[in-house]
Design a protein around this motif. Structure first.
Motif, PDB file in Angstrom:
ATOM      1  N   VAL A 211     -41.174  -7.526  14.246  1.00 63.24           N
ATOM      2  CA  VAL A 211     -40.401  -7.450  12.997  1.00 63.24           C
ATOM      3  C   VAL A 211     -38.930  -7.170  13.290  1.00 63.24           C
ATOM      4  O   VAL A 211     -38.041  -7.735  12.644  1.00 63.24           O
ATOM      5  N   ARG A 212     -38.656  -6.305  14.262  1.00 63.98           N
ATOM      6  CA  ARG A 212     -37.250  -6.086  14.635  1.00 63.98           C
ATOM      7  C   ARG A 212     -36.609  -7.384  15.114  1.00 63.98           C
ATOM      8  O   ARG A 212     -35.443  -7.667  14.799  1.00 63.98           O
ATOM      9  N   CYS A 213     -37.374  -8.186  15.836  1.00 65.33           N
ATOM     10  CA  CYS A 213     -36.874  -9.503  16.269  1.00 65.33           C
ATOM     11  C   CYS A 213     -36.631 -10.422  15.076  1.00 65.33           C
ATOM     12  O   CYS A 213     -35.617 -11.123  15.016  1.00 65.33           O
ATOM     13  N   TYR A 214     -37.562 -10.423  14.118  1.00 65.11           N
ATOM     14  CA  TYR A 214     -37.399 -11.280  12.923  1.00 65.11           C
ATOM     15  C   TYR A 214     -36.147 -10.889  12.146  1.00 65.11           C
ATOM     16  O   TYR A 214     -35.448 -11.749  11.592  1.00 65.11           O
ATOM     17  N   GLU A 215     -35.886  -9.575  12.091  1.00 59.02           N
ATOM     18  CA  GLU A 215     -34.694  -9.111  11.358  1.00 59.02           C
ATOM     19  C   GLU A 215     -33.419  -9.655  11.997  1.00 59.02           C
ATOM     20  O   GLU A 215     -32.476 -10.044  11.303  1.00 59.02           O
ATOM     21  N   TYR A 216     -33.371  -9.684  13.309  1.00 58.95           N
ATOM     22  CA  TYR A 216     -32.203 -10.271  13.989  1.00 58.95           C
ATOM     23  C   TYR A 216     -32.098 -11.758  13.692  1.00 58.95           C
ATOM     24  O   TYR A 216     -31.026 -12.280  13.379  1.00 58.95           O
ATOM     25  N   VAL A 217     -33.244 -12.452  13.797  1.00 57.65           N
ATOM     26  CA  VAL A 217     -33.251 -13.912  13.656  1.00 57.65           C
ATOM     27  C   VAL A 217     -32.911 -14.344  12.232  1.00 57.65           C
ATOM     28  O   VAL A 217     -32.268 -15.375  12.022  1.00 57.65           O
ATOM     29  N   LEU A 218     -33.309 -13.549  11.256  1.00 60.56           N
ATOM     30  CA  LEU A 218     -33.059 -13.897   9.855  1.00 60.56           C
ATOM     31  C   LEU A 218     -31.566 -14.091   9.580  1.00 60.56           C
ATOM     32  O   LEU A 218     -31.171 -14.887   8.723  1.00 60.56           O
ATOM     33  N   LYS A 219     -30.733 -13.381  10.338  1.00 62.42           N
ATOM     34  CA  LYS A 219     -29.280 -13.483  10.153  1.00 62.42           C
ATOM     35  C   LYS A 219     -28.722 -14.820  10.640  1.00 62.42           C
ATOM     36  O   LYS A 219     -27.560 -15.145  10.358  1.00 62.42           O
ATOM     37  N   LYS A 220     -29.512 -15.584  11.361  1.00 67.02           N
ATOM     38  CA  LYS A 220     -29.051 -16.871  11.899  1.00 67.02           C
ATOM     39  C   LYS A 220     -29.155 -17.997  10.871  1.00 67.02           C
ATOM     40  O   LYS A 220     -28.637 -19.088  11.088  1.00 67.02           O
ATOM     41  N   PRO A 222     -28.535 -19.776   7.078  1.00 71.01           N
ATOM     42  CA  PRO A 222     -27.494 -19.722   6.043  1.00 71.01           C
ATOM     43  C   PRO A 222     -27.825 -18.660   4.996  1.00 71.01           C
ATOM     44  O   PRO A 222     -29.000 -18.362   4.733  1.00 71.01           O
ATOM     45  N   LYS A 223     -26.805 -18.090   4.402  1.00 69.43           N
ATOM     46  CA  LYS A 223     -26.985 -17.024   3.421  1.00 69.43           C
ATOM     47  C   LYS A 223     -27.874 -17.480   2.267  1.00 69.43           C
ATOM     48  O   LYS A 223     -27.762 -18.600   1.770  1.00 69.43           O
ATOM     49  N   ASP A 224     -28.781 -16.586   1.842  1.00 69.43           N
ATOM     50  CA  ASP A 224     -29.686 -16.826   0.699  1.00 69.43           C
ATOM     51  C   ASP A 224     -30.569 -18.051   0.893  1.00 69.43           C
ATOM     52  O   ASP A 224     -30.939 -18.728  -0.079  1.00 69.43           O
ATOM     53  N   SER A 225     -30.946 -18.335   2.149  1.00 70.95           N
ATOM     54  CA  SER A 225     -31.813 -19.499   2.383  1.00 70.95           C
ATOM     55  C   SER A 225     -33.161 -19.110   2.968  1.00 70.95           C
ATOM     56  O   SER A 225     -34.052 -19.942   3.100  1.00 70.95           O
ATOM     57  N   ALA A 226     -33.353 -17.812   3.316  1.00 70.00           N
ATOM     58  CA  ALA A 226     -34.598 -17.400   3.960  1.00 70.00           C
ATOM     59  C   ALA A 226     -34.968 -15.982   3.562  1.00 70.00           C
ATOM     60  O   ALA A 226     -34.100 -15.127   3.376  1.00 70.00           O
ATOM     61  N   ILE A 227     -36.266 -15.755   3.428  1.00 75.71           N
ATOM     62  CA  ILE A 227     -36.814 -14.436   3.087  1.00 75.71           C
ATOM     63  C   ILE A 227     -37.890 -14.096   4.108  1.00 75.71           C
ATOM     64  O   ILE A 227     -38.680 -14.958   4.511  1.00 75.71           O
ATOM     65  N   LEU A 228     -37.943 -12.829   4.501  1.00 75.53           N
ATOM     66  CA  LEU A 228     -38.978 -12.331   5.405  1.00 75.53           C
ATOM     67  C   LEU A 228     -39.989 -11.511   4.613  1.00 75.53           C
ATOM     68  O   LEU A 228     -39.619 -10.658   3.808  1.00 75.53           O
ATOM     69  N   ALA A 229     -41.271 -11.793   4.837  1.00 69.14           N
ATOM     70  CA  ALA A 229     -42.349 -10.981   4.259  1.00 69.14           C
ATOM     71  C   ALA A 229     -43.458 -10.870   5.295  1.00 69.14           C
ATOM     72  O   ALA A 229     -43.591 -11.728   6.171  1.00 69.14           O
ATOM     73  N   LEU A 230     -44.248  -9.810   5.192  1.00 69.46           N
ATOM     74  CA  LEU A 230     -45.297  -9.555   6.182  1.00 69.46           C
ATOM     75  C   LEU A 230     -46.675  -9.755   5.569  1.00 69.46           C
ATOM     76  O   LEU A 230     -46.921  -9.356   4.424  1.00 69.46           O
ATOM     77  N   LEU A 231     -47.577 -10.363   6.350  1.00 70.79           N
ATOM     78  CA  LEU A 231     -48.927 -10.648   5.867  1.00 70.79           C
ATOM     79  C   LEU A 231     -49.943  -9.844   6.675  1.00 70.79           C
ATOM     80  O   LEU A 231     -50.138 -10.097   7.870  1.00 70.79           O
ATOM     81  N   PRO A 232     -50.644  -8.878   6.045  1.00 72.78           N
ATOM     82  CA  PRO A 232     -51.633  -8.058   6.762  1.00 72.78           C
ATOM     83  C   PRO A 232     -52.989  -8.766   6.891  1.00 72.78           C
ATOM     84  O   PRO A 232     -54.028  -8.269   6.459  1.00 72.78           O
ATOM     85  N   LEU A 233     -52.963  -9.924   7.494  1.00 68.46           N
ATOM     86  CA  LEU A 233     -54.158 -10.757   7.663  1.00 68.46           C
ATOM     87  C   LEU A 233     -54.872 -10.410   8.963  1.00 68.46           C
ATOM     88  O   LEU A 233     -54.228 -10.227   9.998  1.00 68.46           O
ATOM     89  N   ALA A 234     -56.198 -10.331   8.915  1.00 69.63           N
ATOM     90  CA  ALA A 234     -56.994 -10.221  10.135  1.00 69.63           C
ATOM     91  C   ALA A 234     -57.333 -11.640  10.581  1.00 69.63           C
ATOM     92  O   ALA A 234     -58.226 -12.272  10.026  1.00 69.63           O
ATOM     93  N   MET A 235     -56.581 -12.142  11.559  1.00 71.46           N
ATOM     94  CA  MET A 235     -56.810 -13.507  12.016  1.00 71.46           C
ATOM     95  C   MET A 235     -58.142 -13.613  12.749  1.00 71.46           C
ATOM     96  O   MET A 235     -58.553 -12.704  13.467  1.00 71.46           O
ATOM     97  N   ARG A 236     -58.813 -14.735  12.556  1.00 67.70           N
ATOM     98  CA  ARG A 236     -60.049 -15.041  13.284  1.00 67.70           C
ATOM     99  C   ARG A 236     -59.781 -15.975  14.459  1.00 67.70           C
ATOM    100  O   ARG A 236     -60.664 -16.229  15.240  1.00 67.70           O
ATOM    101  N   MET A 237     -58.557 -16.494  14.555  1.00 71.56           N
ATOM    102  CA  MET A 237     -58.203 -17.523  15.532  1.00 71.56           C
ATOM    103  C   MET A 237     -59.159 -18.707  15.374  1.00 71.56           C
ATOM    104  O   MET A 237     -59.694 -19.253  16.332  1.00 71.56           O
ATOM    105  N   GLY A 238     -59.359 -19.094  14.112  1.00 73.13           N
ATOM    106  CA  GLY A 238     -60.393 -20.061  13.759  1.00 73.13           C
ATOM    107  C   GLY A 238     -59.946 -21.505  13.698  1.00 73.13           C
ATOM    108  O   GLY A 238     -60.647 -22.331  13.110  1.00 73.13           O
ATOM    109  N   GLY A 239     -58.789 -21.839  14.271  1.00 68.56           N
ATOM    110  CA  GLY A 239     -58.382 -23.232  14.383  1.00 68.56           C
ATOM    111  C   GLY A 239     -58.267 -23.951  13.055  1.00 68.56           C
ATOM    112  O   GLY A 239     -57.630 -23.454  12.111  1.00 68.56           O
ATOM    113  N   PRO A 240     -58.886 -25.136  12.918  1.00 69.42           N
ATOM    114  CA  PRO A 240     -58.717 -25.970  11.727  1.00 69.42           C
ATOM    115  C   PRO A 240     -59.074 -25.271  10.414  1.00 69.42           C
ATOM    116  O   PRO A 240     -58.315 -25.319   9.450  1.00 69.42           O
ATOM    117  N   ARG A 241     -60.225 -24.608  10.373  1.00 68.15           N
ATOM    118  CA  ARG A 241     -60.612 -23.925   9.126  1.00 68.15           C
ATOM    119  C   ARG A 241     -59.624 -22.808   8.783  1.00 68.15           C
ATOM    120  O   ARG A 241     -59.303 -22.595   7.614  1.00 68.15           O
TER     121      ARG A 241
END
Length: 541
Positions: A211-220, A222-241
């Protein structure tokens, strides 16, 4: 009225949160048996709505035997906070091999979701609608914890009506920014950067660093063109599905487009060293259903750096004679392990520094030496010897967790049943993980007879630093000859029950980092020297 309660696992808590906040819409509870069977066969709920992954509440038999249909149970998180009630509509014992095959296309336990289903999860499923009490508490990054409804309100206030979502479980580098910028330009969209911060793949960089990395990258952007949000998903690494599930989640957030890369949510290689899924299988499945979901799939363009132009280009745009550069994940980890600089053409200085802080060079990183072997094999002798060598080196604090010492001070109430031995070894693993996490060296010297316990410790400790398994493979015959404590004699006479190697099994490690025979053919000094130089060879000294 005394309501029975179930303490949610980390995975179940993630699932519960996404049910309650609408990310998993149209799902409104843990799946019933009818919904589960329908999803397995058709990727649809009982009402015909598309939903590709079973979201189930697995419990143990002891708990399920106390529950009746139509009973209301309480779901808590680990600290005891109440999250939701569930009215139980189904109780059943699923065919776990069938689930593995139909959902993930394999029974191979190298697949993390299959490993969970077959080896780690509980064997009884409960299903029913959830009644919200309170959302899980997050103390970190509250400004980025955005629900689907809140996201839609933000988009509306900003006047955004075309939004492309990008999911990631890795830090972003220059190529990612270039790729997302191209996608935004091509589709005339704004960016919803939506990384997963729930359960991801073992070995992934922790979400705090990311997230600290995303905060730096978000500044790259254009202004008001990107939003950061976090998803508390438990990934299954389930490929196509799973790619299909990710698209449904982003549609619930109000996105109109979704970027999907090669082998999206892929778990890596199977036990035969082959990929579980074809590289474009996820994109193909999502293309098939994108009209129904009402979200447009955008293929991830692989970007490479072209020195002659001093910029990034899509690999498809590279001319035959153009030279280009890229760095794989393996190569990046190697640079960090060796303490080398990350090229500025590859990443941003701020991101590179965060990664260096998170993953120090091997010779500055904490690690664990985990000895295993029969009683009398020589573990304690070699462990004490390497302790002195490492203390002589003096560049990290060193702690010895000897089997007998731990039994005296940490596990004095435990016996020698299989359950108690496992608990003792995993306690040692936990203490070692804390030492490793804080940059120290932990030397563990229990018998640790069971492969499963050693595997648990390897996975836990490897999250925080190095793990070197040292198998002292002295033969049982030689250990009995030594028998300095007279324990083997008592075990042979039947006076000592559940003794490893005699009346209880010792499961030999299959792939230890170091294997040493302490049968007396080499002096202890020589064996310690061999181990010390092996640690140097690996890179920790």
């Amino acid at each position: 009225m005394n309501i029975k309660s179930w303490t949610l696992t980390d995975r179940q808590l993630c699932d519960c949160e996404l049910i309650l906040d609408g990310s998993f819409k149209p799902l409104n509870g843990f799946m019933t048996k009818k919904e589960y069977n329908s999803v397995l066969r058709t990727m649809r709920l009982g009402n015909g709505k598309l939903f590709p992954i079973p979201i189930t509440l697995d419990v143990d038999k002891n708990f399920s035997n106390r529950i009746n249909i139509d009973e209301k149970i309480l779901l808590r998180e680990k600290e005891g906070f109440q999250i939701a009630y569930m009215v139980v509509e189904s109780i059943w014992e699923p065919d776990l091999l069938k689930e593995s095959n139909l959902v993930y296309g394999t029974q191979d336990a190298f697949h993390p979701a299959v490993d969970y289903i077959l080896n780690k999860g509980n064997k009884i499923y409960l299903g029913g609608k959830l009644i919200k009490i309170a959302m899980p508490i997050h103390y970190d990054y509250k400004q980025y914890r955005i629900s689907p409804n809140k996201a839609k309100n933000i988009f509306s206030k900003l006047g955004w009506n075309k939004i492309v979502a990008f999911q990631t479980r890795n830090p972003l580098h220059r190529a990612h920014v270039e790729m997302t910028m191209k996608s935004m330009e091509k589709t005339n969209t704004k960016l919803f950067l939506h990384p997963v911060v729930g359960l991801t793949k073992s070995g992934d960089i922790d979400h705090y660093t990311r997230v600290r990395c995303y905060e730096y990258v978000l500044k790259k952007y254009p202004k008001d063109s990107a939003i950061l949000a976090l998803l508390p998903l438990a990934m299954r690494m389930g490929g196509p599905r799973e790619a299909l599930l990710h698209a449904i989640i982003r549609k619930n957030y109000g996105c109109t487009h979704f970027i999907v890369g090669r082998d999206h949510a892929g778990p890596g290689l199977d036990s035969n060293g082959k990929p579980f899924y074809n590289p474009y299988e996820a994109q193909e499945l999502l293309k098939k259903y994108q009209s129904e979901i009402k979200i447009k799939m955008i293929p991830f363009q692989f970007m490479v750096y072209v020195p002659s132009y001093k910029k990034y280009k899509a690999i498809e745009e590279i001319k035959k004679d153009d030279e280009y550069k890229t760095i794989s994940g393996t190569e990046l980890r190697s640079l960090l392990d060796k303490g080398k600089s990350i090229p500025e053409w590859f990443s941003y200085l701020e991101v590179s520094q965060e990664l260096k802080n998170s993953r120090p060079a091997l010779d500055k990183r904490g690690f664990t030496l985990f000895f295993t072997g029969l009683s009398g094999s020589g573990k304690s002798t070699i462990a004490n010897g390497i302790l002195i060598k490492l203390m002589e080196k003096g560049n990290r604090p060193v702690t010895l967790l000897d089997g007998d010492l731990v039994r005296t001070h940490l596990s004095s109430e435990l016996g020698f049943s299989r359950e108690h031995r496992s608990l003792n070894v995993q306690r040692i693993g936990f203490v070692a993980s804390e030492i490793t996490k804080n940059g120290g060296i932990a030397i563990c010297a229990p018998i640790a007879p069971y492969a499963d316990d050693r595997d648990v410790n390897r996975k836990l400790i490897s999250k925080y630093g190095g793990y070197i398994e040292v198998f002292i493979n002295t033969s049982l015959k030689k250990c009995e000859e030594r028998d300095s404590k007279g324990l083997y004699k008592l075990a042979r006479e039947g006076k000592l029950k559940e003794f490893t190697g005699i009346s209880d099994p010792y499961e030999k490690p299959k792939n230890p980092e170091v294997s040493i025979n302490s049968d007396g053919s080499l002096s202890p000094e020589k064996l310690v020297d061999i181990l010390y130089h092996k640690i140097i060879e690996i890179g920790y000294l």
